[in-house]
Design a protein around this motif. Sequence first.
Motif, PDB file in Angstrom:
ATOM      1  N   LYS A  42       0.719  -1.306   0.185  1.00  0.00           N
ATOM      2  CA  LYS A  42       0.192   0.027   0.302  1.00  0.00           C
ATOM      3  C   LYS A  42       0.411   1.495  -0.024  1.00  0.00           C
ATOM      4  CE  LYS A  42      -4.158   2.192   0.451  1.00  0.00           C
ATOM      5  NZ  LYS A  42      -5.008   2.024  -0.688  1.00  0.00           N
ATOM      6  N   LEU A  43       0.645   2.624  -0.929  1.00  0.00           N
ATOM      7  CA  LEU A  43       1.344   3.504  -1.260  1.00  0.00           C
ATOM      8  C   LEU A  43       1.206   4.627  -0.291  1.00  0.00           C
ATOM      9  CD1 LEU A  43       1.883   3.364  -4.860  1.00  0.00           C
ATOM     10  CD2 LEU A  43       3.690   2.597  -2.968  1.00  0.00           C
ATOM     11  N   GLU A  76       7.671   9.542  -2.292  1.00  0.00           N
ATOM     12  CA  GLU A  76       8.525  10.138  -3.601  1.00  0.00           C
ATOM     13  C   GLU A  76       7.781   9.504  -4.689  1.00  0.00           C
ATOM     14  OE1 GLU A  76      12.773  12.408  -2.886  1.00  0.00           O
ATOM     15  OE2 GLU A  76      12.444   9.912  -3.000  1.00  0.00           O
ATOM     16  N   VAL A  77       8.020   8.043  -4.347  1.00  0.00           N
ATOM     17  CA  VAL A  77       7.768   6.897  -5.875  1.00  0.00           C
ATOM     18  C   VAL A  77       6.060   6.946  -5.708  1.00  0.00           C
ATOM     19  CG1 VAL A  77       7.191   3.870  -5.857  1.00  0.00           C
ATOM     20  CG2 VAL A  77       8.950   5.225  -5.223  1.00  0.00           C
ATOM     21  N   SER A  78       5.143   6.812  -4.558  1.00  0.00           N
ATOM     22  CA  SER A  78       3.462   6.805  -4.309  1.00  0.00           C
ATOM     23  C   SER A  78       3.261   8.689  -5.373  1.00  0.00           C
ATOM     24  CB  SER A  78       3.345   7.170  -2.959  1.00  0.00           C
ATOM     25  OG  SER A  78       1.984   7.502  -2.895  1.00  0.00           O
ATOM     26  N   GLN A  79       3.701   9.495  -5.237  1.00  0.00           N
ATOM     27  CA  GLN A  79       4.050  10.443  -6.144  1.00  0.00           C
ATOM     28  C   GLN A  79       3.930  10.457  -7.366  1.00  0.00           C
ATOM     29  OE1 GLN A  79       2.638  13.045  -4.213  1.00  0.00           O
ATOM     30  NE2 GLN A  79       1.400  14.351  -5.146  1.00  0.00           N
ATOM     31  N   ILE A  80       4.971  10.323  -7.671  1.00  0.00           N
ATOM     32  CA  ILE A  80       4.944   9.679  -8.847  1.00  0.00           C
ATOM     33  C   ILE A  80       3.936   9.253 -10.026  1.00  0.00           C
ATOM     34  CG2 ILE A  80       7.145   8.740 -10.982  1.00  0.00           C
ATOM     35  CD1 ILE A  80       9.229  10.365  -8.875  1.00  0.00           C
ATOM     36  N   ALA A  83       0.443  11.097 -10.339  1.00  0.00           N
ATOM     37  CA  ALA A  83       0.837  11.737 -11.253  1.00  0.00           C
ATOM     38  C   ALA A  83       0.827  10.537 -12.213  1.00  0.00           C
ATOM     39  CB  ALA A  83       2.750  12.299 -11.139  1.00  0.00           C
ATOM     40  N   ALA A  84       1.633  10.000 -12.898  1.00  0.00           N
ATOM     41  CA  ALA A  84       1.579   9.135 -13.944  1.00  0.00           C
ATOM     42  C   ALA A  84       0.151   8.833 -14.247  1.00  0.00           C
ATOM     43  CB  ALA A  84       2.613   7.996 -13.772  1.00  0.00           C
ATOM     44  N   TYR A  85      -0.775   8.298 -13.607  1.00  0.00           N
ATOM     45  CA  TYR A  85      -1.855   7.921 -14.073  1.00  0.00           C
ATOM     46  C   TYR A  85      -3.183   7.230 -13.194  1.00  0.00           C
ATOM     47  CZ  TYR A  85      -4.099   4.873 -18.309  1.00  0.00           C
ATOM     48  OH  TYR A  85      -4.648   4.289 -18.760  1.00  0.00           O
ATOM     49  N   GLY A  86      -2.284   8.179 -11.650  1.00  0.00           N
ATOM     50  CA  GLY A  86      -4.103   8.127 -10.604  1.00  0.00           C
ATOM     51  C   GLY A  86      -4.826   7.849 -11.020  1.00  0.00           C
ATOM     52  N   VAL A  87      -6.019   7.702  -9.638  1.00  0.00           N
ATOM     53  CA  VAL A  87      -7.321   7.697  -9.946  1.00  0.00           C
ATOM     54  C   VAL A  87      -7.894   9.396  -9.159  1.00  0.00           C
ATOM     55  CG1 VAL A  87      -9.976   7.395  -9.143  1.00  0.00           C
ATOM     56  CG2 VAL A  87      -7.700   6.052 -10.328  1.00  0.00           C
ATOM     57  N   THR A  88      -8.652  10.620 -10.321  1.00  0.00           N
ATOM     58  CA  THR A  88      -8.864  11.468  -9.620  1.00  0.00           C
ATOM     59  C   THR A  88     -10.023  11.504  -9.168  1.00  0.00           C
ATOM     60  OG1 THR A  88      -8.340  12.769 -11.580  1.00  0.00           O
ATOM     61  CG2 THR A  88      -6.687  12.609 -10.542  1.00  0.00           C
ATOM     62  N   ASP A  89     -10.741  10.777  -9.332  1.00  0.00           N
ATOM     63  CA  ASP A  89     -12.612  10.976  -9.585  1.00  0.00           C
ATOM     64  C   ASP A  89     -13.279  10.026  -9.140  1.00  0.00           C
ATOM     65  OD1 ASP A  89     -15.093  10.581 -10.655  1.00  0.00           O
ATOM     66  OD2 ASP A  89     -13.743  13.189 -10.829  1.00  0.00           O
ATOM     67  N   PRO A  90     -14.312   9.780  -8.475  1.00  0.00           N
ATOM     68  CA  PRO A  90     -14.487   8.705  -7.777  1.00  0.00           C
ATOM     69  C   PRO A  90     -15.402   7.965  -8.721  1.00  0.00           C
ATOM     70  CG  PRO A  90     -15.589  10.453  -6.113  1.00  0.00           C
ATOM     71  CD  PRO A  90     -14.549  11.468  -7.746  1.00  0.00           C
ATOM     72  N   HIS A 129      -3.871   2.230  -5.264  1.00  0.00           N
ATOM     73  CA  HIS A 129      -3.355   3.220  -5.323  1.00  0.00           C
ATOM     74  C   HIS A 129      -2.440   2.283  -4.666  1.00  0.00           C
ATOM     75  CE1 HIS A 129      -0.184   6.014  -5.138  1.00  0.00           C
ATOM     76  NE2 HIS A 129      -0.331   6.721  -3.732  1.00  0.00           N
ATOM     77  N   GLU A 130      -1.708   1.153  -5.059  1.00  0.00           N
ATOM     78  CA  GLU A 130      -0.769  -0.049  -3.992  1.00  0.00           C
ATOM     79  C   GLU A 130      -0.285  -0.876  -5.614  1.00  0.00           C
ATOM     80  OE1 GLU A 130      -3.581  -2.276  -2.203  1.00  0.00           O
ATOM     81  OE2 GLU A 130      -4.261  -2.971  -4.044  1.00  0.00           O
ATOM     82  N   LEU A 131       1.072  -1.540  -4.985  1.00  0.00           N
ATOM     83  CA  LEU A 131       1.494  -1.840  -6.015  1.00  0.00           C
ATOM     84  C   LEU A 131       1.826  -3.836  -5.716  1.00  0.00           C
ATOM     85  CD1 LEU A 131       5.212  -0.393  -5.607  1.00  0.00           C
ATOM     86  CD2 LEU A 131       3.791   0.313  -7.445  1.00  0.00           C
ATOM     87  N   SER A 132       1.229  -4.373  -6.991  1.00  0.00           N
ATOM     88  CA  SER A 132       1.737  -6.034  -7.006  1.00  0.00           C
ATOM     89  C   SER A 132       2.790  -6.037  -7.449  1.00  0.00           C
ATOM     90  CB  SER A 132       0.607  -6.328  -7.369  1.00  0.00           C
ATOM     91  OG  SER A 132      -0.092  -7.777  -7.543  1.00  0.00           O
ATOM     92  N   MET A 133       3.875  -7.264  -6.339  1.00  0.00           N
ATOM     93  CA  MET A 133       4.761  -7.631  -6.567  1.00  0.00           C
ATOM     94  C   MET A 133       4.728  -8.331  -8.220  1.00  0.00           C
ATOM     95  SD  MET A 133       8.009  -9.786  -5.153  1.00  0.00           S
ATOM     96  CE  MET A 133       9.174  -8.105  -4.898  1.00  0.00           C
ATOM     97  N   VAL A 134       5.749  -8.781  -9.326  1.00  0.00           N
ATOM     98  CA  VAL A 134       5.103  -9.278 -10.557  1.00  0.00           C
ATOM     99  C   VAL A 134       6.505 -10.055 -10.796  1.00  0.00           C
ATOM    100  CG1 VAL A 134       3.284  -8.105 -10.932  1.00  0.00           C
ATOM    101  CG2 VAL A 134       5.839  -8.259 -12.137  1.00  0.00           C
ATOM    102  N   ARG A 135       7.294  -9.510 -10.196  1.00  0.00           N
ATOM    103  CA  ARG A 135       8.678 -10.312 -10.121  1.00  0.00           C
ATOM    104  C   ARG A 135      10.000  -9.586  -9.531  1.00  0.00           C
ATOM    105  NH1 ARG A 135      11.785 -12.303 -16.041  1.00  0.00           N
ATOM    106  NH2 ARG A 135      14.410 -12.790 -14.405  1.00  0.00           N
ATOM    107  N   GLU A 136      10.673 -10.903  -8.809  1.00  0.00           N
ATOM    108  CA  GLU A 136      11.065 -10.122  -7.324  1.00  0.00           C
ATOM    109  C   GLU A 136      12.594 -10.231  -8.157  1.00  0.00           C
ATOM    110  OE1 GLU A 136      10.876 -13.181  -4.137  1.00  0.00           O
ATOM    111  OE2 GLU A 136      10.521 -14.348  -5.673  1.00  0.00           O
TER     112      GLU A 136
END
Length: 235
Positions: A42-43, A76-80, A83-90, A129-136
């Motif tokens: 969770k970011l 910082e990663v969360s913000q970037i 900014a790239a593709y985050g949700v801004t509206d319900p 607004h979270e990350l899912s690991m796909v490769r270690e």
Amino acid sequence: MERISIVKILVVISLGVVTSFMLLQSGGDGEPSSASLGDLIKLPEPDRIGGVPLESALQKRRSHRAYSDEPLVIGEVSQILWAAYGVTDPRGFRTAPSAGALYPLEVYLVAGDVEDIPPGVYRYRPHDHELSMVREGDIRPRLYDVSLRQGFIRDAPALLVISAVYERTTGRYGERGERYVQMEAGHAGQNVLLAAASLDLGAVPVGAFDDGGVKRGLNMPQEEAPLYIIAVGKI
């Protein structure tokens, strides 16, 4: 005695298979991390109000290819990523405009040296607004090899990779939809560059890479096509 020897051989073979499987799961690049495939991170909530004025970010934006040894932090990663593709509206609308609100892009974080995020490849999940690991493991050296050996790809503490599932858009708009997808990737990429500038970070977009090598490195599904690599780090 012969039966015992056969059992020993089978045990050795089994251990070898398990070890090989573990190495494959780690990606074979860098040290295995404490995170596991599918783990969610969770970011922190992004800053949606503060920050520098847009005009200042535009003035500061430059292509930076050299970074300090200081790691990025998860905020910082969360913000970037937001900014790239985050949700801004319900209703699910994002920071980047999308033809028909179809959102064909996928955003990955390749973490090499980020505090609180183990090295690995993560898919950004905008709605949560979270990350899912796909490769270690740290695959920056692998992406360096398939990106014309541009040193900053190996050295940047984090890389963002933007890919596209063209069919999400071409299914409605036909061949013209390919242009819409590429325009959308440009919108998302510029958002990243401006967000980096506002955080006093350096970033540079890259388009020179072997598509197949990037797809394999990130374990992308067959239907995805990589469009952008963006290196990000402190300067």
